[in-house]
Structure formats: structure tokens, C-alpha cells
Design an enzyme around this catalytic site. Sequence first.
Site, PDB file in Angstrom:
ATOM      1  N   LYS A 112       0.812  -1.211   0.000  1.00  0.00           N
ATOM      2  CA  LYS A 112       0.000   0.000   0.000  1.00  0.00           C
ATOM      3  C   LYS A 112       0.850   1.268   0.000  1.00  0.00           C
ATOM      4  O   LYS A 112       0.373   2.328  -0.390  1.00  0.00           O
ATOM      5  CB  LYS A 112      -0.974  -0.018   1.162  1.00  0.00           C
ATOM      6  CG  LYS A 112      -2.013  -1.125   0.961  1.00  0.00           C
ATOM      7  CD  LYS A 112      -3.094  -1.142   1.979  1.00  0.00           C
ATOM      8  CE  LYS A 112      -4.159  -2.152   1.631  1.00  0.00           C
ATOM      9  NZ  LYS A 112      -3.742  -3.563   1.883  1.00  0.00           N
TER      10      LYS A 112
HETATM   11  C1  LIG Z   1      -4.447  -4.617   1.481  1.00  0.00           C
HETATM   12  C2  LIG Z   1      -3.703  -5.878   1.398  1.00  0.00           C
HETATM   13  C3  LIG Z   1      -4.134  -6.927   0.566  1.00  0.00           C
HETATM   14  C4  LIG Z   1      -5.405  -6.833  -0.242  1.00  0.00           C
HETATM   15  O1  LIG Z   1      -5.320  -5.862  -1.258  1.00  0.00           O
HETATM   16  P1  LIG Z   1      -6.652  -5.290  -1.936  1.00  0.00           P
HETATM   17  O2  LIG Z   1      -6.203  -4.219  -2.843  1.00  0.00           O
HETATM   18  O3  LIG Z   1      -7.505  -4.781  -0.813  1.00  0.00           O
HETATM   19  O4  LIG Z   1      -7.307  -6.428  -2.640  1.00  0.00           O
HETATM   20  C5  LIG Z   1      -3.334  -8.054   0.497  1.00  0.00           C
HETATM   21  N1  LIG Z   1      -2.209  -8.182   1.224  1.00  0.00           N
HETATM   22  C6  LIG Z   1      -1.777  -7.200   2.044  1.00  0.00           C
HETATM   23  C7  LIG Z   1      -0.533  -7.408   2.818  1.00  0.00           C
HETATM   24  C8  LIG Z   1      -2.506  -6.017   2.153  1.00  0.00           C
HETATM   25  O5  LIG Z   1      -2.061  -5.053   2.967  1.00  0.00           O
END
Ligand SMILES: *Cc1c(COP(=O)(O)O)cnc(C)c1O
Length: 462
Positions: A112
Site C-alpha cells: 500500500k
Molecule cells: C491490502 C492488502 C491486501 C489486499 O489488497 P486489496 O487491494 O484490498 O485487494 C493483500 N495483502 C496485504 C498485505 C494487504 O495489505
Amino acid sequence: MRYISTRGAAPELGFEEAMLTALARDGGLYVPAEVPQLSAEEIAALAGRAYEEIAFRVMRPFIGEAFSDAELEGAIARAYAGFGHAARAPVKQIGANHFLLELFHGPTLAFKDFAMQLIGQLFQLALSRRGERVTIVGATSGDTGSAAIEAFRGLDAVDVFILFPEGRVSEVQRRQMTTPDDGNVHAIAVKGDFDDCQALVKAMFNDHAFRDRVHLAGVNSINWARVLAQVVYYFASATALGAPHRPVSFTVPTGNFGDIYAGHIARRMGLEVERLVIATNQNDILHRTLATGAHVKEGVRPSISPSMDIQVSSNFERALFEALGGEGRAVAQLMAELAEQGGFTLPQGALEWLRAHFASGRASEEETLDTIARVFRTTGEVICPHTAVGVKVAEEHLGRAPMVTLATAHPAKFPDAVERATGLRPPLPKRMADLYDRPERVTVIANDLAAIEKLIEERRAR
Ligand SMILES: *Cc1c(COP(=O)(O)O)cnc(C)c1O
């Protein structure tokens, strides 16, 4: 570049407004009216470039007049300067034709950061130009919150309030949210689960009087600018593995469908993708949807991959919009059924569209642990539980094209699960080794919209 709402009843916006607004006023999500194309020559020209340069070339056509070339270049440079790997998103081989795309070298050790660090820079540019101040409110199942806090801490045009489910995030995730001491950062532990947090944020956006009073802005994964920033690493990894001269497949550990939807956008821009695979943990609404055509909520079952513990996947609405031929009213109808009856059945044509564009699989808790152990035994790589869900599902979808599984978090973010599987406790990178010693600051609050709105009005700077 114009952006339209998936529910068809909100004003069209440019990139900057869509970024600052996040959720459309009709409850829908913004999507580009048209997806810009990159030719095979343009894709070939990305190979071997710095990540920042690929980012500029991929994102530039979506941004239109909102930012100048120099502004965008500067924002990209600042966004990724703090990453702990020169490649930003390195690719690592773990099998004959299977690769990990390491997306955890940012400041909070999860993918993210790629979107959030950039959005922090773009918000700062846009708001300082307008002389405005905003209140950012986000819900997190763990990683979004810390990524938002790292991206916005100390910025004087922004207050950031992050709602997380009390007791349902890992200790590292919680500490990353509660230890920054900047006055504009507010970590809020809600007595509820992630879907409650997400519903509270949606409700605040739908409370138009509150929304206008505090200048609410959202940076959750529904924000189009976040999706866009994530499109970049699909191109970066694919060209590293031979695109556009051969197709590539991707498996994406999925929760809110933001990351995998970015892969879909890369494909719509012209990247040849053989398979785009949704990997879910035991919270498998998306896998069940593709298997049966019924999109039905079940309660959230807390798992060892908590960032994927959702029952409603908010960005799925964007895929639904395409699956329904861009009919905003049909999307609004299904979303109303989901809210009122807890689910809906996809029209046959929409289900076929989804199956033509995505494959899916799920991993149980036991399979996730087994995969962490096996990958460690066979390759020496220590992977986080989210990545393990991806690896397990990817192995069921290997084909001719190289398979890239997105490694979404650093194993040290989820040390308990990793230790259970491997017997080793993965250490935090040196730059955050004192995380466990820093004092925490958090407000615990009931799952109550009025109470949270009141808290935000009192706490935000004016
Ligand atoms: C947010 C997240 C996901 C899921 O991603 P999305 O975009 O919500 O589908 C998977 N793995 C980790 C470590 C995350 O932080």
C-alpha cells in the site's frame, strides 16, 4: 481525462477532483471514461527503465491537466525515495516459471505504500495550490492505515483519522499506526470488525453536511489515484520478464480488489496478461462469486492474513460496472440488494464477463501455513501469510506464461504466523527496529457513527 461514477448519477470529474473526493456523491466509485492505450513499442520502451520513469509514463495519460510533467515527476521522485530497495519493486524467482513481485520495501512494509506515498505528495500539491485543508478518514484492516499515516504525517493541509478494528490487526500494524507522534495523526480503534469500520467511513461520506463541514477526503483503496499508482508495478514486472514479447500471468492476494483491479487496468492499457488470478483466504466471497455467480456476504472470519479479512470487497464494484456494460443504474440496483439483502445473483452475461477476465482460488489457514513452510524449505525465502495465499493459488493456475505472485507484505509484519510455519521469527528491517519501544497513542470508540463524527469535529485542526 474525465472520470465517471460506477452508479451513473454523480457529476463527471477531472483527475484532481476524483482524487480529492474518492467516493462519488451517488455512492459510486470513479473510473476513467476511457482507458488510455500504450502501444507494444511504448511498452517495450519501459524495459530496463528506473521504476520512477515507468511510473511517469504509465500514469501521465490518466492525469491530464491536473499536474504538470515537472510536478508529477517531482511527486513520483519524493514518493519512492524512502523505499529500502533501489528497484522499488524487485522480482524474485521461486519456481521454474514462478516469480514473486516484492512490494514490501516501502516505509510500512506493505504494497500500500506504493499508492499512499504518491497520493500524499499529490494531495500536498493540489491542496497547497488551492489553499485548502482536508480531513482524511480511512478504514483499515491493517496496512492501509499505517501507509496513510506514513504518507500524510506532518503535512499541514491534512488531518488524518484512521479507523481500525480493535484487536484485529497485528501488533506491528497497530504500532505503526499508534506510534507516530505528529499532531495531525489520529488512530481510532473501533469496537467492531473491518467491515464495520468501512461502513462507518462510507456513512460519513454519505452524510453530506458532515462531509462538507470537515472537508472530508478519502484515501481508501476506492480512491482512483491509488488504483492508478498500482498499475505501474504490473508494467514494471511484466517488462522485466519479457513483455510485450511474451504474455505474463499475475496472482494477487485479494481483499478489497484494488490491487488486482489495477492489474486489470494494465491489461486494458495494452499489457498482454494470460491469467489474472484472484487469491482469497477463508474470507472467500470473490472466489465463491466466480464459482457460483452468487455474491453473498458471510460474517468475517479472522485469519492469519488479516489484511484480506473482508466480506464486502469495495473495488469489486468497478469490475461489476464493466461486467454490466457500464450501466450505472444496474450497478446501483445490485449494490442496493447487497446492502439490504446481504447479496445478489449476477446476471449470466456479467458472470461470463468476470470468468473471461479473472480466475480465482482460495487458501485455508492450514494451506497458508503449509505454503509458508514449503516455500521456506524449497527456496529459503520467508514469505508473509498474504503472499502465501497468493503462492498457493498461483500454483493451481500455472500455465505457459511466467506467473508473478504479488508479495504484498514483509514477513516481519506477521511474525507470529511466520514463526508458527517456519520456526523462525522474522526480524524487522533495521530502520524500524525500535517500533516495540515507542509509546502508543490511540482512542478506543464504539461502533457508532455519531460518536465518531463528533470526535473528528473536535480533534481536527481548524
Ligand atoms: C491490502 C492488502 C491486501 C489486499 O489488497 P486489496 O487491494 O484490498 O485487494 C493483500 N495483502 C496485504 C498485505 C494487504 O495489505
